[in-house]
Motif scaffolding. Structure first.
Motif, mmCIF file in Angstrom:
data_model
loop_
_atom_site.group_PDB
_atom_site.id
_atom_site.type_symbol
_atom_site.label_atom_id
_atom_site.label_comp_id
_atom_site.label_asym_id
_atom_site.label_seq_id
_atom_site.Cartn_x
_atom_site.Cartn_y
_atom_site.Cartn_z
ATOM 1 N N VAL A 1 0.842 -1.206 0.000
ATOM 2 C CA VAL A 1 0.000 0.000 0.000
ATOM 3 C C VAL A 1 0.873 1.251 0.000
ATOM 4 O O VAL A 1 0.639 2.187 -0.777
ATOM 5 N N TYR A 2 1.900 1.293 0.848
ATOM 6 C CA TYR A 2 2.807 2.448 0.887
ATOM 7 C C TYR A 2 3.467 2.652 -0.478
ATOM 8 O O TYR A 2 3.511 3.773 -0.996
ATOM 9 N N VAL B 1 1.033 4.100 -2.994
ATOM 10 C CA VAL B 1 0.802 5.535 -2.764
ATOM 11 C C VAL B 1 1.941 6.327 -3.398
ATOM 12 O O VAL B 1 1.705 7.324 -4.089
ATOM 13 N N GLY C 1 -1.246 5.777 3.387
ATOM 14 C CA GLY C 1 -1.126 4.324 3.420
ATOM 15 C C GLY C 1 -1.701 3.737 4.700
ATOM 16 O O GLY C 1 -2.429 2.737 4.676
ATOM 17 N N ILE D 1 4.386 0.404 7.960
ATOM 18 C CA ILE D 1 4.391 1.667 7.222
ATOM 19 C C ILE D 1 5.370 2.647 7.861
ATOM 20 O O ILE D 1 6.071 3.379 7.160
#
Length: 173
Positions: A82-83, A86, A102, A148
């Protein structure tokens, strides 16, 4: 006195110069940094990292036995993915803002699991389980936030190293 055409050309030159400056020095209040070339490299690295993360996640999902360790590994890989996505979508975004986006996504997906919607979506379309999960687990929230945080910290450290090298190279000239 100048002609209207000369004034228009001068205005176009000023706008072009302003556009170039805007790509080098972004508005800090907007949360954007960097120039186009650096943004392209950052996006490319994030996409390559995302591909590697997906491969590792599928490997964990398919090969490892279903244990707490494999669950944590899968959650960490999901948060990292996800990070990276982004960053791939908005490579000029400041690291803290990318991390916040994120983390918000991961928390929102985990909380969505409380509704049962991801489980029913996964029953209809099994790959949805890989994106939305199925069952809420508070431990997942901790894993997401720690991962994250680690990814953003690593990103910031690498950016500092690149900046220091660039400054050293410029001063050596």
């Amino acid at each position: 006195m100048t002609s209207p055409d000369a004034d228009a050309d001068a205005d176009a030159d000023v706008r072009a110069s302003d556009d170039r400056a805007a790509t080098r020095h972004a508005d800090p209040a907007a949360g954007w940094v960097g120039d186009r070339r650096r943004a392209f490299r950052r996006r490319l690295v994030a996409l390559v990292g995302a591909g590697m993360t997906i491969a590792a996640g599928l490997l964990v999902h398919r090969v490892l036995p279903d244990t707490a360790a494999s669950d944590i590994a899968g959650d960490a890989l999901y948060a990292l993915l996800v990070y990276l996505l982004v960053i791939a979508v908005a490579p000029r975004l400041r690291i803290r803002l990318a991390a916040a986006i994120g983390a918000a996504w991961c928390v929102a997906v985990e909380l969505l699991q409380l509704t049962g919607l991801p489980a029913s979506a996964g029953a209809s379309f099994p790959p949805a389980m890989l994106v939305l999960g199925t069952v809420f687990d508070p431990r997942d929230l901790v894993v997401y936030l720690v991962t994250i945080g680690f990814a953003a910290g690593t990103d910031a450290a690498l950016r500092r190293i690149r900046t220091d090298r660039a400054l050293t190279a410029r001063s050596a000239r």
